[in-house]
Design a protein around this motif. Structure first.
Motif, PDB file in Angstrom:
ATOM      1  N   ASN A  20       0.803  -1.219   0.000  1.00  0.00           N
ATOM      2  CA  ASN A  20       0.000   0.000   0.000  1.00  0.00           C
ATOM      3  C   ASN A  20       0.849   1.289   0.000  1.00  0.00           C
ATOM      4  OD1 ASN A  20      -2.468   1.173  -0.091  1.00  0.00           O
ATOM      5  ND2 ASN A  20      -2.896   1.034   2.107  1.00  0.00           N
ATOM      6  N   PRO A  21       1.737   1.437  -0.972  1.00  0.00           N
ATOM      7  CA  PRO A  21       2.646   2.592  -0.943  1.00  0.00           C
ATOM      8  C   PRO A  21       1.966   3.904  -1.334  1.00  0.00           C
ATOM      9  CG  PRO A  21       3.002   1.304  -2.942  1.00  0.00           C
ATOM     10  CD  PRO A  21       1.944   0.581  -2.145  1.00  0.00           C
ATOM     11  N   LEU A  22       2.414   4.985  -0.688  1.00  0.00           N
ATOM     12  CA  LEU A  22       2.059   6.336  -1.144  1.00  0.00           C
ATOM     13  C   LEU A  22       3.383   6.979  -1.528  1.00  0.00           C
ATOM     14  CD1 LEU A  22       0.409   8.990  -1.416  1.00  0.00           C
ATOM     15  CD2 LEU A  22       0.915   9.407   0.997  1.00  0.00           C
TER      16      LEU A  22
ATOM     17  N   PRO B 195      -0.617   6.011  -5.637  1.00  0.00           N
ATOM     18  CA  PRO B 195      -0.854   7.460  -5.613  1.00  0.00           C
ATOM     19  C   PRO B 195       0.443   8.197  -5.270  1.00  0.00           C
ATOM     20  CG  PRO B 195      -1.689   6.437  -3.610  1.00  0.00           C
ATOM     21  CD  PRO B 195      -1.180   5.324  -4.477  1.00  0.00           C
ATOM     22  N   PHE B 196       0.508   9.503  -5.588  1.00  0.00           N
ATOM     23  CA  PHE B 196       1.704  10.253  -5.200  1.00  0.00           C
ATOM     24  C   PHE B 196       1.376  11.681  -4.801  1.00  0.00           C
ATOM     25  CE2 PHE B 196       2.823  13.321  -8.535  1.00  0.00           C
ATOM     26  CZ  PHE B 196       2.025  12.917  -9.601  1.00  0.00           C
ATOM     27  N   LEU B 197       2.261  12.237  -3.986  1.00  0.00           N
ATOM     28  CA  LEU B 197       2.191  13.647  -3.555  1.00  0.00           C
ATOM     29  C   LEU B 197       3.554  14.279  -3.797  1.00  0.00           C
ATOM     30  CD1 LEU B 197       0.864  13.434   0.124  1.00  0.00           C
ATOM     31  CD2 LEU B 197      -0.432  14.236  -1.843  1.00  0.00           C
ATOM     32  N   VAL B 198       3.565  15.584  -4.004  1.00  0.00           N
ATOM     33  CA  VAL B 198       4.858  16.283  -4.106  1.00  0.00           C
ATOM     34  C   VAL B 198       4.880  17.385  -3.046  1.00  0.00           C
ATOM     35  CG1 VAL B 198       6.360  17.675  -5.563  1.00  0.00           C
ATOM     36  CG2 VAL B 198       5.109  15.757  -6.555  1.00  0.00           C
TER      37      VAL B 198
ATOM     38  N   GLU C 114      -3.216  13.628   5.660  1.00  0.00           N
ATOM     39  CA  GLU C 114      -4.080  12.891   6.597  1.00  0.00           C
ATOM     40  C   GLU C 114      -4.841  11.748   5.929  1.00  0.00           C
ATOM     41  OE1 GLU C 114      -4.124  16.172   6.162  1.00  0.00           O
ATOM     42  OE2 GLU C 114      -2.955  16.729   7.930  1.00  0.00           O
ATOM     43  N   LYS C 115      -5.228  11.967   4.693  1.00  0.00           N
ATOM     44  CA  LYS C 115      -6.059  10.927   4.070  1.00  0.00           C
ATOM     45  C   LYS C 115      -5.257   9.666   3.693  1.00  0.00           C
ATOM     46  CE  LYS C 115      -6.560  12.047  -0.839  1.00  0.00           C
ATOM     47  NZ  LYS C 115      -7.074  12.955  -1.802  1.00  0.00           N
ATOM     48  N   TYR C 116      -3.942   9.716   3.896  1.00  0.00           N
ATOM     49  CA  TYR C 116      -3.126   8.546   3.530  1.00  0.00           C
ATOM     50  C   TYR C 116      -2.543   7.847   4.754  1.00  0.00           C
ATOM     51  CZ  TYR C 116      -3.330  10.568  -1.141  1.00  0.00           C
ATOM     52  OH  TYR C 116      -3.747  11.066  -2.344  1.00  0.00           O
TER      53      TYR C 116
ATOM     54  N   MET D  22       2.009   9.810  10.110  1.00  0.00           N
ATOM     55  CA  MET D  22       2.027   8.792   9.044  1.00  0.00           C
ATOM     56  C   MET D  22       2.809   7.567   9.514  1.00  0.00           C
ATOM     57  SD  MET D  22       0.684  10.232   6.203  1.00  0.00           S
ATOM     58  CE  MET D  22       1.361   9.326   4.829  1.00  0.00           C
ATOM     59  N   ASN D  23       2.635   6.448   8.800  1.00  0.00           N
ATOM     60  CA  ASN D  23       3.478   5.276   9.074  1.00  0.00           C
ATOM     61  C   ASN D  23       4.932   5.644   8.792  1.00  0.00           C
ATOM     62  OD1 ASN D  23       1.429   3.466   9.763  1.00  0.00           O
ATOM     63  ND2 ASN D  23       0.911   3.188   7.598  1.00  0.00           N
ATOM     64  N   LYS D  24       5.868   4.805   9.274  1.00  0.00           N
ATOM     65  CA  LYS D  24       7.291   5.090   9.049  1.00  0.00           C
ATOM     66  C   LYS D  24       7.611   5.084   7.556  1.00  0.00           C
ATOM     67  CE  LYS D  24       9.674   4.463  13.231  1.00  0.00           C
ATOM     68  NZ  LYS D  24      10.725   3.828  13.990  1.00  0.00           N
ATOM     69  N   THR D  25       8.520   5.963   7.184  1.00  0.00           N
ATOM     70  CA  THR D  25       8.796   6.209   5.765  1.00  0.00           C
ATOM     71  C   THR D  25       9.926   5.336   5.219  1.00  0.00           C
ATOM     72  OG1 THR D  25       8.195   8.505   6.163  1.00  0.00           O
ATOM     73  CG2 THR D  25       9.426   8.064   4.153  1.00  0.00           C
ATOM     74  N   VAL D  26       9.715   4.855   3.996  1.00  0.00           N
ATOM     75  CA  VAL D  26      10.804   4.207   3.256  1.00  0.00           C
ATOM     76  C   VAL D  26      11.378   5.275   2.323  1.00  0.00           C
ATOM     77  CG1 VAL D  26      11.378   2.416   1.564  1.00  0.00           C
ATOM     78  CG2 VAL D  26       9.645   1.962   3.327  1.00  0.00           C
ATOM     79  N   CYS D  27      12.686   5.493   2.398  1.00  0.00           N
ATOM     80  CA  CYS D  27      13.318   6.514   1.547  1.00  0.00           C
ATOM     81  C   CYS D  27      14.028   5.835   0.386  1.00  0.00           C
ATOM     82  CB  CYS D  27      14.348   7.313   2.345  1.00  0.00           C
ATOM     83  SG  CYS D  27      13.604   8.227   3.695  1.00  0.00           S
TER      84      CYS D  27
END
Ligand code: R5P
Length: 295
Positions: free
Chosen positions: A162-164, A186-189, A208-210, A240-245
């Motif tokens: 479920n990646p954003l 989906p993506f955000l910038v 928030e919606k993600y 948010m959940n922890k981020t993968v960079c």
């Protein structure tokens, strides 16, 4: 692959072997070392006469590599090579693409002129084309631009639930939108304000919606890592959940990698354009495919 030979710099031997395996290109033997006075010594042990020579050399930390690289290209041409091609998975000296303050050297231009004297062809992966729109604004030989997006999106699909996808700044939009499309995610910038070399502030639209997604930051370069960390801090603060960079090029200046780990990220993943322990995404197919298609 007849009449083509590949010389790999010492830190690119593994990638070179993988490319050779996928293309059948002859592996060139060479010695590169330093004299006690720090001048460079280069010697080739393979016949290059009438061959197309390709040199695999990453141009991260470029200053110590550039002299042996030029000596190598030059000796190959002098000993009868038909063509000198540069395969540089990471091309340095692209970010100083204008005079930001009076009197500054536009190093991308000078570097481009130097390299253009010795090479007939080039290939690189996702160079920092920002103010420059194409490589011929900098280099006078044909320079193929390859992309890691397919390989990165495949890795994300296979490894992240479920990646954003998130681009840490406007400049990253070109990579993140492409990767997101290919990963069906989906993506955000985000928007970045750089106040100094190590001082970066990031602002975020509606995250928030993600909340149930795994945020995956994607950028071309991780250098000081302040861009990534600015974004990670904000995403953490937003709950948010922890981020993968994910970075294409693992430049990691100074303590950047350590600082990133301390920022509480889920994982740091890079492509093997620059050799680093975070390399999990292999770009040898991308290079091999292009090499195979050259006549
Ligand atoms: C910026 O133009 C690039 O796309 C990267 O965001 C930037 O180079 C990353 O640099 P740093 O890791 O030093 O923040």
């Amino acid at each position: 692959m007849k009449d083509k030979i590949l010389f790999s710099f010492p830190d690119k031997q593994k990638l070179g072997k993988s490319i050779a395996k996928k293309t059948g290109i002859e592996i060139g033997e060479l010695t590169i070392r330093e004299f006690p006075d720090k001048e460079s010594f280069v010697q080739i042990h393979s016949d290059v006469k009438n061959k197309e020579v390709y040199i695999l050399c990453g141009l991260d930390k470029p200053n110590t590599k550039v002299m042996p690289l030029l000596f190598l290209a030059d000796v190959c041409k002098e000993l009868g090579a038909k063509k000198a091609g540069l395969i540089t998975p990471y091309l340095g000296y692209m970010r100083q693409d204008k005079r930001f303050n009076s009197g500054e050297a536009v190093s991308s231009q000078t570097f481009g002129k130097i390299m253009s004297n010795y090479f007939d062809y080039g290939m690189t992966i996702d160079p920092h084309l920002h103010r420059y729109k194409s490589m011929d604004e900098v280099y006078s030989f044909p320079f193929d631009v390859l992309h890691a997006a397919d390989t990165i999106s495949k890795w994300i699909k296979e490894n992240i639930k479920n990646p954003l996808l998130i681009g840490p700044d406007i400049e990253s939009r070109q990579w993140v939108s492409d990767v997101a499309k290919k990963a069906d995610a989906p993506f955000l910038v985000l928007r970045k304000v750089r106040k100094g070399d190590k001082d970066v502030e990031v602002s975020v639209p509606h995250v928030e919606k993600y909340k149930n997604n795994t945020p995956v930051l994607v950028d071309d370069i991780i250098s000081t890592a302040r861009t990534m960390i600015g974004a990670v801090n904000h995403l953490n603060k937003a709950g948010m959940n922890k981020t993968v960079c994910v970075g294409i090029h693992a430049v990691f200046s100074g303590d950047a990698y350590q600082v990133m780990q301390d920022a509480g990220v889920a994982d740091v993943v890079t492509c093997n354009t620059i050799t680093h322990k975070t390399n999990k995404i292999d770009v040898s197919d991308v290079i091999a495919e292009r090499l195979n298609s050259l006549d």
